[in-house]
Design an enzyme around this catalytic site. Structure first.
Site, short mmCIF file in Angstrom:
data_model
loop_
_atom_site.label_atom_id
_atom_site.label_comp_id
_atom_site.label_asym_id
_atom_site.label_seq_id
_atom_site.Cartn_x
_atom_site.Cartn_y
_atom_site.Cartn_z
N HIS A 266 -42.17 54.37 -12.53
CA HIS A 266 -40.89 53.98 -11.92
C HIS A 266 -40.66 54.60 -10.55
O HIS A 266 -39.56 54.49 -10.01
CB HIS A 266 -39.72 54.35 -12.82
CG HIS A 266 -39.64 53.57 -14.08
ND1 HIS A 266 -38.87 52.44 -14.22
CD2 HIS A 266 -40.24 53.75 -15.27
CE1 HIS A 266 -39.00 51.97 -15.45
NE2 HIS A 266 -39.82 52.75 -16.11
N LYS A 454 -25.15 54.00 -6.18
CA LYS A 454 -26.45 54.41 -6.73
C LYS A 454 -26.50 55.92 -6.64
O LYS A 454 -25.61 56.54 -6.06
CB LYS A 454 -27.60 53.79 -5.93
CG LYS A 454 -27.43 53.92 -4.39
CD LYS A 454 -28.51 53.20 -3.63
CE LYS A 454 -28.33 51.71 -3.52
NZ LYS A 454 -29.28 50.91 -4.28
N ARG A 455 -27.57 56.53 -7.23
CA ARG A 455 -27.68 57.97 -7.09
C ARG A 455 -27.72 58.36 -5.62
O ARG A 455 -28.18 57.61 -4.77
CB ARG A 455 -28.93 58.46 -7.81
CG ARG A 455 -28.78 58.50 -9.30
CD ARG A 455 -27.65 59.41 -9.74
NE ARG A 455 -28.00 60.80 -9.53
CZ ARG A 455 -28.53 61.59 -10.46
NH1 ARG A 455 -28.75 61.13 -11.67
NH2 ARG A 455 -28.81 62.85 -10.19
N LYS A 460 -32.44 56.85 -0.21
CA LYS A 460 -31.57 55.69 -0.37
C LYS A 460 -30.67 55.49 0.86
O LYS A 460 -30.03 54.48 1.02
CB LYS A 460 -30.73 55.82 -1.63
CG LYS A 460 -31.58 55.78 -2.92
CD LYS A 460 -30.73 55.97 -4.15
CE LYS A 460 -31.54 56.17 -5.42
NZ LYS A 460 -32.02 54.93 -6.05
N THR A 564 -32.01 48.06 -9.40
CA THR A 564 -31.50 47.08 -10.35
C THR A 564 -30.04 46.74 -10.02
O THR A 564 -29.57 45.65 -10.32
CB THR A 564 -31.59 47.61 -11.81
OG1 THR A 564 -31.17 48.99 -11.82
CG2 THR A 564 -33.00 47.51 -12.35
N LYS A 568 -27.67 43.15 -9.96
CA LYS A 568 -26.33 42.96 -10.53
C LYS A 568 -25.38 42.41 -9.48
O LYS A 568 -24.57 41.51 -9.74
CB LYS A 568 -25.79 44.30 -11.08
CG LYS A 568 -26.57 44.79 -12.28
CD LYS A 568 -26.29 46.25 -12.64
CE LYS A 568 -27.38 46.78 -13.55
NZ LYS A 568 -27.43 48.23 -13.68
C1 8GP Z 1 -36.02 54.41 -10.84
C2 8GP Z 1 -36.32 53.83 -9.47
O1 8GP Z 1 -35.98 54.76 -8.47
C3 8GP Z 1 -35.56 52.54 -9.25
O2 8GP Z 1 -35.94 51.94 -8.04
C4 8GP Z 1 -35.84 51.58 -10.41
O3 8GP Z 1 -35.04 50.44 -10.28
C5 8GP Z 1 -35.55 52.27 -11.73
O4 8GP Z 1 -36.32 53.45 -11.85
C6 8GP Z 1 -35.90 51.39 -12.92
O5 8GP Z 1 -37.23 50.98 -12.83
N1 8GP Z 1 -36.87 55.55 -11.07
C7 8GP Z 1 -36.42 56.70 -11.53
O6 8GP Z 1 -35.25 56.92 -11.74
C8 8GP Z 1 -37.42 57.72 -11.81
O7 8GP Z 1 -38.61 57.49 -11.61
N2 8GP Z 1 -36.98 58.85 -12.32
C9 8GP Z 1 -37.85 59.85 -12.80
C10 8GP Z 1 -38.70 60.57 -11.98
C11 8GP Z 1 -37.45 61.22 -12.55
#
Ligand code: 8GP
Length: 718
Positions: A266, A454-455, A460, A564, A568
């Site tokens: 991810h 978002k975070r 970002k 995501t 939305k």
């Molecule tokens: C997130 C991505 O940053 C985001 O772009 C994506 O939409 C989401 O995953 C679902 O696929 N990734 C993370 O939050 C992530 O990799 N977190 C862990 C490494 C701590």
């Protein structure tokens, strides 16, 4: 997960009945909703994605279960005090969580610490894991699926139950780590990860065997979809159980393991990749460590045998290196499938980040573009839009979201546009009311709602958004023509920062400080408002997503794996202002470039600039008076002019995420959006094109893809 009551009621088909029954007793169902806490069992997009997948699993009767910890305290709640983020513990279980059932008789015992003698783990510390099954109701199909949350208790197998032991047991499920996209190698986190990995595997093996099946057939019936690297320990734990408990030989155990495990990546952010210190890993999980050593020995042997890689490359690819265990490498070696979460992301994995792994195992790599459940993010949150869609294109789109495309043919129909406009105004009003009620800030629903939620993370680029707002504010104050031309805007931010992420917290403080100054200025008030919504969470998102005119998706290209929230917003008719990053690329493909505002460096350009190392942000700054004035403005926000210097210096000296570099292109994209918003009819066409072409982004499609390509077909052909 957010709240489940309305979602479960709507999916069950009893929402209206229950609502009117409550009404008979003079109880407003909306009030009842507030009796439920938001289940904050994850950090951001990664966890929310799983929640969307569970909704599909229930709705389409797929035997897919979630496995996690029953954190007593969920993701922290955020307060903004003197413009700064203050974190408060989230005691979400204080309110009754009616969806869970404790399954005492299905408890498992998990071994930590101890030592190994002849491959046997001796004298471990046992922790009892008790499952709580959370019900997720499917869409009018009589199916309920389960999110299994494990809580920890003292184990009967543990003889010595001193205070230190009881504290350890208590702490494992005490709270969620609030870091998103960064990795800190903490002992407790390793304990947590082992607990939910081991219980997931143990539970599956127990079920498999209780049905009288042969252990060697495990892969026929199960796939463990390793959701980012947090559950990587599923791989060595499965090896441990197959060898130590089931008596299989290494090769047989490895065959079963690699046919059962699949991995989803991810993120490509280096700072997020999990790497555990060897000494400390060995202490917490001695037998698992031994198995990892053997896995690595065989892996590097296979690499050498392939004769494709230099010694340096083999070192880089190794599962153990620099005295650390690299979880992503273990996942790739131990899984039959490795997928990214958007087309661009998967290409970056294959061609850059995991290039050599792709060379070694091209057949493992595949893409599964993320999706969102339209049941929560459209049907549940936007009844107004549902009504329009039902009226225009019938109701079958609810089951098959690709059918939304039929809405395309109304894109020039003025009457439909008026309905879409009324929908948007109603959703903006609902959000404005909530913001006014919670924070006392009044928003004009006729202004353009420009939203970034978002975070908070530097990649970002919330900071770029803010710099642009400061620029706009300054021009409104000094340039009459600009002012006359400006469509009123309400800029809305929502973001939580990891508590220990200094820069992110500073950026929150800056946004909040700037918003106060701007909102108080009566000169510009009617044209410009800025809100930082406090404690952004799933429930807040249910108000925010349908209310946006413009969705800010402005990450440095290549850095956002997918996103995501972008989906939305789109599904609810927002246009995207964004970079060609993550799933934005596919949003543009689906809805058409002319219906979004795309700007900035491409991921290729970004990677080239990193490689040739020629970027000089200070030069960009020196040539751009808009940036200079914005920086001056920042110096005037505090009695100490240097108060926000860390932010400024970060941009001038490094600007790792190219905020200054992309600023000009971003301003221009906003100018285009500002002009476009004046032509309401043309804007509504674009908005409707986004709605009509958002069908691809339902998680129903994503899960079909996982099911067909990874969980099911791959097994049949094996
Ligand atoms: C997130 C991505 O940053 C985001 O772009 C994506 O939409 C989401 O995953 C679902 O696929 N990734 C993370 O939050 C992530 O990799 N977190 C862990 C490494 C701590």
């Amino acid at each position: 997960m957010g709240r489940l009551i309305t979602n479960n009621l709507e999916n069950s088909g009893y929402y209206d009945v229950v609502k009117s029954a409550f009404k008979d007793f003079n109880v407003d169902l909306n009030e009842v909703e507030h009796a439920e806490s938001d289940a904050g069992l994850g950090n951001g997009g990664l966890g929310r994605l799983s929640a969307c997948f569970l909704d599909y699993a229930a709705s389409l009767s797929l035997p897919l279960y979630g496995n996690s910890l029953r954190y007593e305290k969920g993701f922290f709640t955020q307060e903004i005090k003197n413009h700064q983020q203050v974190e408060h513990e989230d005691h979400w279980l204080d309110k009754p969580f009616i969806w869970e059932t404790k399954k005492e008789d299905e408890a498992l015992h998990v071994p930590f610490y101890g030592f190994v003698e002849d491959t046997v783990l001796k004298n471990p510390t046992w922790v009892k894991a008790v499952p709580y099954d959370v019900k997720v109701v499917g869409d009018q199909n009589g199916v309920v699926t389960t999110l299994r949350l494990w809580g920890t208790e003292p184990s009967e197998r543990q003889k010595n139950q001193d205070d230190a032991y009881l504290k350890m047991v208590d702490t494992i499920d005490d709270q969620l780590y609030p870091d998103d996209s960064t990795f800190a190698g903490k002992e407790l986190r390793l304990q947590q990860q082992y607990l939910f990995s081991a219980t997931g595997v143990m539970h599956a093996l127990r079920e498999h065997k209780s049905l009288g099946r042969d252990i060697k057939d495990l892969a026929k019936y199960y796939t463990f979809q390793i959701n980012d690297t947090h559950p990587t320990l599923v791989i060595p734990e499965l090896m441990r159980l197959l060898m130590d408990e089931e008596g299989l030989r290494y090769d047989d155990a490895w065959k079963i393991t690699t046919e059962t495990c699949a991995f989803t990546n991810h993120t490509i952010l280096a700072e997020a990749l999990e790497k555990w210190n060897v000494d400390f890993f060995k202490t917490v999980l001695p037998r698992i460590y031994e198995i990892v050593l053997e896995i690595n020995r065989r892996f590097t042997k296979a690499l050498r045998a392939k004769k494709m890689f230099s010694d340096v490359e083999i070192k880089q690819m190794s599962i153990i290196g620099d005295h650390q265990i690299r979880m992503a490498h273990m996942c790739i070696f131990g899984s039959f499938s490795v997928n990214g979460v958007a087309a661009l992301h998967t290409e970056i994995l294959k061609n850059i980040e995991m290039k050599n792994f792709y060379k070694m195992y091209p057949q493992k790599f595949n893409n599964k573009t993320n999706g969102i459940t339209h049941r929560r993010w459209l049907i549940h949150t936007n009844h107004e839009l549902v009504k329009i869609l039902d009226e225009k294109i019938g109701t079958s789109w609810r089951q098959d979201l690709t059918k939304l495309e039929a809405f395309d043919k109304f894109k020039d129909d003025e009457a439909t546009k008026q309905q879409v406009l009324q929908m948007k105004l109603a959703k903006k009003q609902a959000l404005a009311d909530r913001i006014y009620q919670l924070q006392g800030i009044k928003l004009d629903v006729n202004s353009l709602f420009d939203i970034q939620v978002k975070r908070l993370h530097e990649y970002k680029r919330q900071l770029m958004n803010l710099l642009h707002i400061i620029y706009v504010y300054q021009r409104l104050k000094t340039d009459k023509t600009f002012k006359d031309n400006y469509s009123a805007h309400s800029f809305i931010f929502g973001a939580k920062s990891a508590p220990s992420y200094y820069m992110a917290k500073k950026i929150i403080e800056l946004i909040s400080t700037v918003s106060e100054v701007i909102n108080q200025d009566e000169d510009t008030n009617h044209l410009l408002k800025v809100v930082f919504v406090e404690n952004y969470n799933v429930t807040y998102a249910e108000y925010i997503m349908p209310a946006a005119d413009l969705s800010e998706q402005i990450s440095t290209a290549s850095k956002e794996a997918s996103g995501t929230g972008n989906m939305k917003f789109m599904m609810n008719g927002a246009l995207t202002i964004g970079t060609m990053d993550g799933a934005n690329v596919e949003i543009v493909e689906e809805a058409g470039l002319e219906n979004e505002f795309i700007f900035g460096m491409s991921s290729k350009e970004v990677n080239e600039l990193y490689k040739n190392n020629t970027y000089q942000p200070r030069k960009v700054f020196e040539n751009d008076p808009r940036l200079q004035k914005a920086f001056e403005f920042m110096s005037q926000l505090n009695t100490d002019p240097n108060y926000f210097n860390d932010i400024k210096d970060g941009l001038l000296n490094k600007d790792y995420f190219f905020v200054l570099k992309d600023f000009d292109a971003y301003v221009k994209a906003h100018e285009t959006a500002n002009e476009a918003f004046k032509n309401q009819s043309a804007w509504l066409t674009k908005s409707m094109m986004n709605i009509a072409h958002s069908g691809y982004f339902t998680s129903d499609r994503t899960i079909e893809n996982y099911n067909n390509d990874i969980w099911h077909l791959s097994k049949i052909y094996k």
